[in-house]
Each structure stands twice: as C-alpha cells, then as structure tokens.
Design a protein around this motif. Sequence first.
Motif, mmCIF file in Angstrom:
data_model
loop_
_atom_site.group_PDB
_atom_site.id
_atom_site.type_symbol
_atom_site.label_atom_id
_atom_site.label_comp_id
_atom_site.label_asym_id
_atom_site.label_seq_id
_atom_site.Cartn_x
_atom_site.Cartn_y
_atom_site.Cartn_z
ATOM 1 N N TYR A 32 0.890 -1.170 -0.339
ATOM 2 C CA TYR A 32 0.188 0.080 -0.004
ATOM 3 C C TYR A 32 1.021 1.275 -0.131
ATOM 4 N N GLY A 33 1.971 1.386 0.697
ATOM 5 C CA GLY A 33 2.812 2.431 0.644
ATOM 6 C C GLY A 33 4.304 2.148 0.650
ATOM 7 N N ARG A 99 4.761 -1.060 3.363
ATOM 8 C CA ARG A 99 3.586 -1.152 4.248
ATOM 9 C C ARG A 99 2.575 -1.932 3.425
ATOM 10 N N THR A 100 2.121 -3.146 4.074
ATOM 11 C CA THR A 100 1.055 -4.102 3.252
ATOM 12 C C THR A 100 -0.368 -3.881 3.896
ATOM 13 N N GLY A 104 -1.628 0.554 8.433
ATOM 14 C CA GLY A 104 -0.869 0.253 9.600
ATOM 15 C C GLY A 104 0.671 0.696 9.418
ATOM 16 N N ASN A 105 1.425 0.191 10.253
ATOM 17 C CA ASN A 105 2.908 0.350 10.157
ATOM 18 C C ASN A 105 3.587 -0.142 9.301
ATOM 19 N N PHE A 106 4.903 0.366 8.676
ATOM 20 C CA PHE A 106 5.420 -0.233 7.834
ATOM 21 C C PHE A 106 6.182 -1.635 8.422
ATOM 22 N N ASN A 107 5.911 -2.487 7.631
ATOM 23 C CA ASN A 107 6.231 -3.932 8.288
ATOM 24 C C ASN A 107 7.271 -4.611 7.498
ATOM 25 N N TYR A 108 7.644 -4.024 6.363
ATOM 26 C CA TYR A 108 8.897 -4.847 5.781
ATOM 27 C C TYR A 108 9.925 -3.771 5.374
#
Length: 119
Positions: A32-33, A99-100, A104-108
């Motif tokens: 998403y981002g 961010r998926t 949410g937060n950036f997760n990768y």
Amino acid sequence: QVQVVESGGGLVQVGGSLRLSCAASGGTFTIYGVGWFRQAPGKEREFVARMNWSGGNRAYGDSVKGRFTISRDNGNDTVYLQMNNLKPQDTAVYYCAARTQIAGNFNYWGQGTQVTVSS
C-alpha cells in the motif's frame, strides 16, 4: 513475502546529490505504501519520505523538504529517493520500508544503505 533492497548509498561532498534505489519483490501487489527512513549514529530513526504505492500522497520530513524527492518508476517495482544539496547532517544509514496494510505501520524493511556527506 515482500522484500525490499536498498542500493545507491556512498560518499558525497556537501552540496552534492545522490539517488537511492529500493527494489521491491515478492508480492508487491500487496504493498500500500513505501517510505524512506534514516538513522545516524547515536540518534533515533528519523522519517524521511513516504508515498502510496501508486505514487500519490507524498510526504517529507521537515529536515529534507525541498531537497529530497521520493518517486517510483511505473515500469518496475523500484522506488527512488533523489537527494540534492546534501548536508553533513544527512549522513546516516538510509532504510527503505514497505507497508502492506491500509493504515498500518511499515512492516517490511531493508537492510539499509550508508550515505556519508563530507564537508
């Protein structure tokens, strides 16, 4: 599983320019981002720039506004950070993140690339 890999860091003189790249892979349709962050020795991680995967909704940290530009090549899954008029205080390890989740937060996160600005 999304993976992001940064490249393009190096040593540059004050006032110079550098372009960082962030290659995304592994299910990029779920992104998403994307964003860029940096961390200097002894300091907390700092937000640099972010945008939606489509290229919209761009935002920048106050310390880089007007000097840095985040963008994406529409033909591939690579995100760039163009850095102009570099200053010694820009010296840091720069991280790309994805961010998926919609909100949410950036997760990768990538492993980072070192940028050093010499005076």
